[in-house]
Motif scaffolding. Structure first.
Motif, PDB file in Angstrom:
ATOM      1  N   ARG A 402      18.416   4.492   6.549  1.00  0.00           N
ATOM      2  CA  ARG A 402      19.483   5.288   5.913  1.00  0.00           C
ATOM      3  C   ARG A 402      20.295   4.450   4.932  1.00  0.00           C
ATOM      4  O   ARG A 402      20.986   4.996   4.065  1.00  0.00           O
ATOM      5  N   ASN A 403      20.214   3.126   5.056  1.00  0.00           N
ATOM      6  CA  ASN A 403      20.973   2.241   4.174  1.00  0.00           C
ATOM      7  C   ASN A 403      20.227   1.877   2.898  1.00  0.00           C
ATOM      8  O   ASN A 403      20.759   1.157   2.055  1.00  0.00           O
ATOM      9  N   LEU A 404      18.988   2.349   2.736  1.00  0.00           N
ATOM     10  CA  LEU A 404      18.195   2.011   1.560  1.00  0.00           C
ATOM     11  C   LEU A 404      18.420   3.034   0.444  1.00  0.00           C
ATOM     12  O   LEU A 404      18.713   4.201   0.697  1.00  0.00           O
ATOM     13  N   SER A 405      18.238   2.585  -0.797  1.00  0.00           N
ATOM     14  CA  SER A 405      18.332   3.493  -1.941  1.00  0.00           C
ATOM     15  C   SER A 405      17.113   4.408  -1.980  1.00  0.00           C
ATOM     16  O   SER A 405      16.103   4.164  -1.289  1.00  0.00           O
ATOM     17  N   GLY A 406      17.195   5.448  -2.818  1.00  0.00           N
ATOM     18  CA  GLY A 406      16.082   6.400  -2.906  1.00  0.00           C
ATOM     19  C   GLY A 406      14.782   5.752  -3.320  1.00  0.00           C
ATOM     20  O   GLY A 406      13.712   6.068  -2.789  1.00  0.00           O
ATOM     21  N   GLY A 407      14.856   4.826  -4.291  1.00  0.00           N
ATOM     22  CA  GLY A 407      13.647   4.151  -4.742  1.00  0.00           C
ATOM     23  C   GLY A 407      13.004   3.326  -3.647  1.00  0.00           C
ATOM     24  O   GLY A 407      11.774   3.310  -3.502  1.00  0.00           O
ATOM     25  N   ASN A 408      13.809   2.650  -2.849  1.00  0.00           N
ATOM     26  CA  ASN A 408      13.260   1.835  -1.771  1.00  0.00           C
ATOM     27  C   ASN A 408      12.761   2.679  -0.605  1.00  0.00           C
ATOM     28  O   ASN A 408      11.792   2.304   0.065  1.00  0.00           O
ATOM     29  N   LEU A 409      13.399   3.819  -0.369  1.00  0.00           N
ATOM     30  CA  LEU A 409      12.856   4.762   0.619  1.00  0.00           C
ATOM     31  C   LEU A 409      11.450   5.196   0.213  1.00  0.00           C
ATOM     32  O   LEU A 409      10.526   5.253   1.037  1.00  0.00           O
ATOM     33  N   GLN A 410      11.289   5.514  -1.077  1.00  0.00           N
ATOM     34  CA  GLN A 410       9.990   5.982  -1.567  1.00  0.00           C
ATOM     35  C   GLN A 410       8.948   4.871  -1.499  1.00  0.00           C
ATOM     36  O   GLN A 410       7.797   5.117  -1.128  1.00  0.00           O
ATOM     37  N   LYS A 411       9.321   3.646  -1.838  1.00  0.00           N
ATOM     38  CA  LYS A 411       8.382   2.530  -1.766  1.00  0.00           C
ATOM     39  C   LYS A 411       7.942   2.280  -0.326  1.00  0.00           C
ATOM     40  O   LYS A 411       6.769   1.991  -0.067  1.00  0.00           O
ATOM     41  N   LEU A 412       8.882   2.375   0.618  1.00  0.00           N
ATOM     42  CA  LEU A 412       8.542   2.181   2.027  1.00  0.00           C
ATOM     43  C   LEU A 412       7.560   3.245   2.505  1.00  0.00           C
ATOM     44  O   LEU A 412       6.555   2.942   3.156  1.00  0.00           O
ATOM     45  N   MET A 413       7.834   4.502   2.161  1.00  0.00           N
ATOM     46  CA  MET A 413       6.959   5.592   2.578  1.00  0.00           C
ATOM     47  C   MET A 413       5.598   5.474   1.903  1.00  0.00           C
ATOM     48  O   MET A 413       4.554   5.687   2.531  1.00  0.00           O
ATOM     49  N   LEU A 414       5.598   5.123   0.618  1.00  0.00           N
ATOM     50  CA  LEU A 414       4.344   4.944  -0.120  1.00  0.00           C
ATOM     51  C   LEU A 414       3.513   3.819   0.486  1.00  0.00           C
ATOM     52  O   LEU A 414       2.301   3.958   0.694  1.00  0.00           O
ATOM     53  N   GLY A 415       4.182   2.695   0.793  1.00  0.00           N
ATOM     54  CA  GLY A 415       3.468   1.575   1.385  1.00  0.00           C
ATOM     55  C   GLY A 415       2.870   1.917   2.735  1.00  0.00           C
ATOM     56  O   GLY A 415       1.737   1.524   3.043  1.00  0.00           O
ATOM     57  N   ARG A 416       3.616   2.641   3.539  1.00  0.00           N
ATOM     58  CA  ARG A 416       3.104   3.050   4.859  1.00  0.00           C
ATOM     59  C   ARG A 416       1.840   3.902   4.735  1.00  0.00           C
ATOM     60  O   ARG A 416       0.881   3.736   5.491  1.00  0.00           O
ATOM     61  N   GLU A 417       1.836   4.817   3.745  1.00  0.00           N
ATOM     62  CA  GLU A 417       0.713   5.732   3.604  1.00  0.00           C
ATOM     63  C   GLU A 417      -0.500   5.096   2.932  1.00  0.00           C
ATOM     64  O   GLU A 417      -1.640   5.507   3.175  1.00  0.00           O
ATOM     65  N   LEU A 418      -0.280   4.081   2.071  1.00  0.00           N
ATOM     66  CA  LEU A 418      -1.394   3.485   1.325  1.00  0.00           C
ATOM     67  C   LEU A 418      -1.898   2.178   1.922  1.00  0.00           C
ATOM     68  O   LEU A 418      -2.931   1.667   1.496  1.00  0.00           O
ATOM     69  N   SER A 419      -1.193   1.644   2.911  1.00  0.00           N
ATOM     70  CA  SER A 419      -1.467   0.287   3.376  1.00  0.00           C
ATOM     71  C   SER A 419      -2.861   0.113   3.972  1.00  0.00           C
ATOM     72  O   SER A 419      -3.405  -0.992   3.955  1.00  0.00           O
ATOM     73  N   ASP A 420      -3.441   1.169   4.522  1.00  0.00           N
ATOM     74  CA  ASP A 420      -4.786   1.029   5.104  1.00  0.00           C
ATOM     75  C   ASP A 420      -5.845   1.799   4.320  1.00  0.00           C
ATOM     76  O   ASP A 420      -6.879   2.189   4.863  1.00  0.00           O
ATOM     77  N   ASP A 421      -5.598   2.007   3.011  1.00  0.00           N
ATOM     78  CA  ASP A 421      -6.575   2.650   2.125  1.00  0.00           C
ATOM     79  C   ASP A 421      -7.142   3.948   2.706  1.00  0.00           C
ATOM     80  O   ASP A 421      -8.330   4.048   3.016  1.00  0.00           O
ATOM     81  N   PRO A 422      -6.316   4.977   2.847  1.00  0.00           N
ATOM     82  CA  PRO A 422      -6.805   6.250   3.381  1.00  0.00           C
ATOM     83  C   PRO A 422      -7.797   6.914   2.425  1.00  0.00           C
ATOM     84  O   PRO A 422      -7.865   6.559   1.246  1.00  0.00           O
TER      85      PRO A 422
END
Length: 517
Positions: A402-422
């Motif tokens: 909740r303390n992260l900016s919108g851009g960093n929220l999106q990067k975190l979510m993007l990294g979680r979804e792409l990290s294992d090459d779905p």
């Protein structure tokens, strides 16, 4: 020389949060009859400055003058009485109440017995006037993010604000609706209104604003006349370095279909049809874009294709296997990952740590878990690697998201979804509300996934983004696929806008999928 008192003059504004200076000595003004654009990266202090002007925050230093008179706001009610209206990026709406009830919240002078019919008629009249269609009796929780933004814009128009703060107002509009909004804004400025226009779309800023103020890391980077600058210069002032706007998308041969739906029907949250007979397929080495005005079934289509919404009829297949109405975990196990538009409500758990959010799609897998137990050392190691690889700016992986900016929220979510090459990623508005640098980063990651053989289903209301990123483009209206463009760059934007509004256009650029056949 303009000697008239500005509508708004903010002088030396400073605001601190827990030792962090969000605004430092900022000067900002809005003149009568002008559109003044406010630019900056996520976390640069734009929203803080405007929240101070709107009375949500009180400054730690500085002064605010409205039409030459110094004013101190204790609440948004004070700001509204001074003629200030604001549409927030994250909407200030009450989800459990209806559209018309949200419109009148906080208004003074309402009778004991509310004139519901008159209120609804006025809402419908304004929505018709500005092309922002909503149902006055709909509950906010039943509306898509795009529809909620329409309500927020209508709420401001309903209250007849003289000073208008628009935070990303065009994110969910068709080209025709954007132009209509711009015409309305120009009419308002001609009548003497002052408008603050916050947008990451630099072409819009260049075309609409008279002046531009740029913030960087909480400080004033400059105020320029729009006519005497370029979008490259604005981007450089925002991020502190030169930016390249061109998208390097390699020509790749389309591979096998990964995710398909055929004659898919699904209901919305209100029990009415939201997806009507949709048939699309996403292939390896491909980005399939989906264009459409918010609330026309894009979100429901994606949810049905990842197991989050029941398919009433039709089928969903992953690599040829029928997955219709299977559990979301089954889709995840087969390599189908989902990036929802609602970062804080659906994609992430705000009160949980960065490390905990990073494993939401893998907490049952090794090496993160062993039997019924989670190995927290592995969780921390994975989160640290993800934060580094996807440039997530956070004090530590133990920080609540909740303390992260919108851009960093999106990067975190993007990294979680792409990290294992779905096998396939469904990305819904992945760059919505992001600054120039974060937008470029997200687009580069999706293109990189495509190059590695992955499939991407990209939902966006930014047609420029869709046309430049997509190998093919499907257009939705009222739950139906109006057509699938094989070469979206060859089709006029105006034609795509007409399709988004429900017109079927036959053109040689169409493929075989979709209702145009």
């Amino acid at each position: 020389m303009n000697t008239e008192q500005p509508l708004v003059h903010m002088e030396g504004i400073t605001k601190r949060f827990a030792g962090v200076t969000a605004n430092f000595g900022i000067n900002f003004e809005v003149r009568r009859g002008e559109v003044h654009a406010l630019l900056g990266e996520n976390g640069a202090g734009k929203s803080t400055l405007m929240n101070i002007l709107y009375g949500l925050y009180r400054p730690d230093g500085g002064k605010i003058f409205i039409s030459g008179k110094e004013i101190s706001f204790s609440s948004p009610g004070d700001a509204r009485k001074a003629g200030i209206g604001m549409v927030h990026q994250h909407f200030m709406l009450i989800r459990s109440q209806t559209v018309w009830e949200n419109m009148i919240l906080g208004l003074d002078g309402l009778p004991l017995v509310l004139p519901r019919r008159e209120i609804k008629e006025r809402i419908l009249g304004i929505s018709e006037q500005y092309g922002l269609q909503v149902d006055p009796d709909a509950y906010i929780w039943q509306l898509s993010i795009g529809e909620q933004q329409r309500v927020a814009i209508l709420q401001m128009l309903f209250r007849q604000a003289n000073i208008l703060i628009l935070d990303e107002p065009t994110a969910v509009l068709t080209p025709q609706e954007c132009e209509h909004l711009f015409e309305t804004v120009r009419q308002m400025t001609a009548e003497g209104h002052g408008i603050v226009f916050i947008s990451h779309k630099l072409d819009e800023v260049m075309g609409l604003s008279s002046r531009v103020t740029i913030l960087r890391r909480g400080k004033l980077a400059g105020t320029l006349d729009t006519s005497s600058t370029t979008k490259e210069r604005l981007a450089e002032l925002m991020v502190g370095k030169k930016m390249v706007f061109s998208i390097d998308k390699k020509e790749l041969a389309r591979g096998r279909p990964v995710l398909e739906c055929s004659s898919l029907h699904a209901l919305g949250d209100r029990g009415f049809p939201a997806v009507s007979g949709a048939s699309i397929s996403v292939h390896e080495h491909e980005i399939l874009g989906i264009a459409g005005v918010a609330g026309n079934g894009q979100q429901e289509l994606c949810e049905a294709m990842v197991g989050l919404r029941k398919a009433e009829s039709g089928s969903v297949r992953v690599k040829g296997e029928d997955m219709t109405n299977r559990a979301p975990k089954d889709f995840i196990d087969r390599g189908v990952h989902y990036i929802p538009a609602d970062r804080k409500g659906t994609g992430l758990v705000p009160n949980m740590k960065v490390s905990e959010n990073s494993i939401l799609k893998r907490y049952w897998k090794r090496p993160v878990s062993k039997g019924f137990f989670i190995k927290w050392s592995e969780v921390a190691a994975f989160a640290i690697k993800l934060v580094s690889q996807f440039s997530v700016s956070t004090p530590s992986v133990e920080t609540p998201v909740r303390n992260l900016s919108g851009g960093n929220l999106q990067k975190l979510m993007l990294g979680r979804e792409l990290s294992d090459d779905p096998a396939v990623v469904l990305a819904v508005h992945p760059t919505w509300g992001l600054d120039v640098a974060a937008t470029c980063f997200v687009r580069e990651q999706l293109l990189s996934h495509r190059e590695r053989g992955g499939a991407v289903l990209l939902v966006s209301e930014d047609l420029d983004e869709l046309i430049s990123m997509s190998d093919r483009l499907a257009v939705m209206c009222k739950g139906e696929i109006m057509g699938v463009l094989e070469r979206p760059a060859d089709v006029p934007v105006e034609s795509i806008g007409l399709m988004m509004a429900g017109t079927v256009i036959r053109d040689e650029a169409f493929g075989r999928e979709g209702s145009q056949e």
